[in-house]
Design an enzyme around this catalytic site. Structure first.
Site, PDB file in Angstrom:
ATOM      1  N   GLY A 221       0.598  -1.076   0.040  1.00  0.00           N
ATOM      2  CA  GLY A 221      -0.044   0.137  -0.203  1.00  0.00           C
ATOM      3  C   GLY A 221       0.948   1.308   0.010  1.00  0.00           C
TER       4      GLY A 221
ATOM      5  N   GLY B 257       0.555   5.932   0.166  1.00  0.00           N
ATOM      6  CA  GLY B 257      -0.434   7.003   0.182  1.00  0.00           C
ATOM      7  C   GLY B 257       0.730   8.247  -0.032  1.00  0.00           C
ATOM      8  N   GLY B 258       0.070   9.462   0.096  1.00  0.00           N
ATOM      9  CA  GLY B 258       0.861  10.776  -0.046  1.00  0.00           C
ATOM     10  C   GLY B 258       2.147  10.982   0.779  1.00  0.00           C
TER      11      GLY B 258
ATOM     12  N   SER C 218       3.448   8.221   3.004  1.00  0.00           N
ATOM     13  CA  SER C 218       4.115   6.813   3.437  1.00  0.00           C
ATOM     14  C   SER C 218       3.977   5.831   2.607  1.00  0.00           C
ATOM     15  CB  SER C 218       3.344   6.338   4.787  1.00  0.00           C
ATOM     16  OG  SER C 218       2.091   6.271   4.470  1.00  0.00           O
ATOM     17  N   SER C 219       4.744   4.699   2.662  1.00  0.00           N
ATOM     18  CA  SER C 219       4.481   3.428   1.939  1.00  0.00           C
ATOM     19  C   SER C 219       4.266   2.274   3.045  1.00  0.00           C
ATOM     20  CB  SER C 219       5.785   3.180   1.123  1.00  0.00           C
ATOM     21  OG  SER C 219       6.054   4.131   0.084  1.00  0.00           O
ATOM     22  N   ILE C 220       3.665   1.283   2.676  1.00  0.00           N
ATOM     23  CA  ILE C 220       3.276   0.120   3.426  1.00  0.00           C
ATOM     24  C   ILE C 220       3.846  -1.153   3.136  1.00  0.00           C
ATOM     25  CG2 ILE C 220       1.597  -0.881   4.834  1.00  0.00           C
ATOM     26  CD1 ILE C 220      -0.282   1.483   4.396  1.00  0.00           C
TER      27      ILE C 220
ATOM     28  N   ASP D  44      -9.835  12.328   9.130  1.00  0.00           N
ATOM     29  CA  ASP D  44     -10.074  11.878   7.729  1.00  0.00           C
ATOM     30  C   ASP D  44     -10.775  10.301   7.625  1.00  0.00           C
ATOM     31  OD1 ASP D  44      -9.720  11.826   4.860  1.00  0.00           O
ATOM     32  OD2 ASP D  44      -7.399  11.103   5.189  1.00  0.00           O
TER      33      ASP D  44
END
Length: 346
Positions: A52, A54-55, A57-59, A169
């Site tokens: 996964g 996002g703006g 972070s990375s998972i 959010d």
């Protein structure tokens, strides 16, 4: 909807978790482990599997043992984004709730880099389950249970935490699902902490008119967009949009034409709020996700959920119910919630 008029009071409880005192090696702090960067690389097999992003972070997939999986959320390296990481870490260290994602450990270099080790939820997020092209369709009673569990998580951060927390959010992609499709709220990087009901926007520097806003398109409270005032009511607005997604199967913002779900639902929402007449079954079925089996939907339950959504996205924000009021309404009016203890998906 008259039951919303009677406020349900809950005792406020406090969970105290010691803050980390060491950044070197693997030091257990209140059952949460502080890892070194070498540990993070080892757990992720040198970041070999991205699951996964996002703006900020990375998972990555992590393995705690041959069978136990976890997820590591690695924040982009920068001083500004480190503050977001630190905020989320401090919040998760305080939170213990079955419907909030569990923090297992973290890495923190106290400067620019941070990572969170979180429980792994194998069914992904709610947005994927509702809007992917998969032939599997989330059944109605699971959708009701997800809404109920989500509002319990919101109730916990709004009313049972000291200091209280606004998530900032609430959206379907921030609702993760475990193997039994129980929901867990995640991503506290936009949260506001330490107030009773509202947070005024920070003073704007004479040199800059830029104000950082939180939220996501389709879920953000219009009152917040106009005023910059963050409150619990903005979380309830986001929750209302998620409920509309659960009922309709439609995205908060259409990928096809960009139309917002709250605008699509507006005529039905006005009818629910403005009329003392029971909403016609055809209108309810017309808004409901057509992929669900007709016989699997309880029309009275759908009407209750629509009423909850209508109140949660109503204006002004003062008309919106609290999370505890929504929780009480769902308990009273939706019998299918009794299956929650079975841990099954039908």
């Amino acid at each position: 909807m008259a039951c919303f008029l009677n406020c349900v009071r809950f005792d406020v409880t406090k969970t105290i978790t010691d803050k980390p005192t060491s950044k070197e090696g693997s030091v257990a702090v209140s059952s949460v482990t502080c890892y070194s960067w070498d540990d993070v690389e080892a757990l992720t097999s040198n970041f070999s599997r991205l699951i996964g992003s996002g703006g900020y972070s990375s998972i990555y997939m992590a393995r705690l043992s041959s069978s136990a999986k976890a997820a590591i959320k690695v924040h982009v390296s920068s001083h500004r984004l480190y503050k977001i990481f630190r905020l989320e870490l401090d919040i998760l260290l305080r939170l213990q709730h079955p419907n909030i994602v569990k923090l297992l450990g973290y890495f923190d270099d106290s400067e620019e880099n941070g990572a969170l080790l979180l429980e792994y939820l194998p069914q992904g997020n709610l947005q994927e389950n509702l809007h992917s092209n998969s032939k599997q369709v989330l059944p109605w009673r699971n959708r009701v249970a997800i809404a109920f569990q989500l509002v319990q998580a919101i109730e916990h951060i709004h009313e049972k935490c000291i200091p209280q927390i606004v998530h900032g959010d609430i959206k379907s992609s921030n609702v993760l699902l475990d193997k039994n499709f129980n929901s867990k709220l995640c991503d506290f990087g936009s949260a506001k902490v330490g107030f009773s009901s509202m947070v005024q926007p920070s003073a704007i520097s004479p040199r800059s008119r830029h104000v950082t806003m939180v939220g996501s398109p389709g879920y953000t409270d219009p009152h917040y967009l106009r005023t910059g005032v963050a409150s619990k009511k903005m979380d309830m607005y986001g929750f209302g949009v998620v409920v509309l997604e659960l009922i309709s199967g439609k995205e908060a913002v259409s990928a096809g034409n960009g139309e917002m779900l709250v605008h699509v639902a507006a005529p039905l929402m006005h009818e629910i709020l403005d009329s003392s007449i029971d909403i016609a079954e055809d209108s309810v079925r017309g808004f409901s996700d057509p992929r669900m089996l007709r016989d699997s939907i309880d029309i009275d339950e759908v009407k209750t959920m629509l009423g909850v959504a209508a109140l949660c996205i109503s204006s002004p924000p003062s008309l919106r119910p609290s999370a505890s009021q929504v929780t009480e309404t769902l308990i009273q009016k939706i019998p299918s919630l009794s299956f929650l203890g079975s841990g099954k998906r039908v």
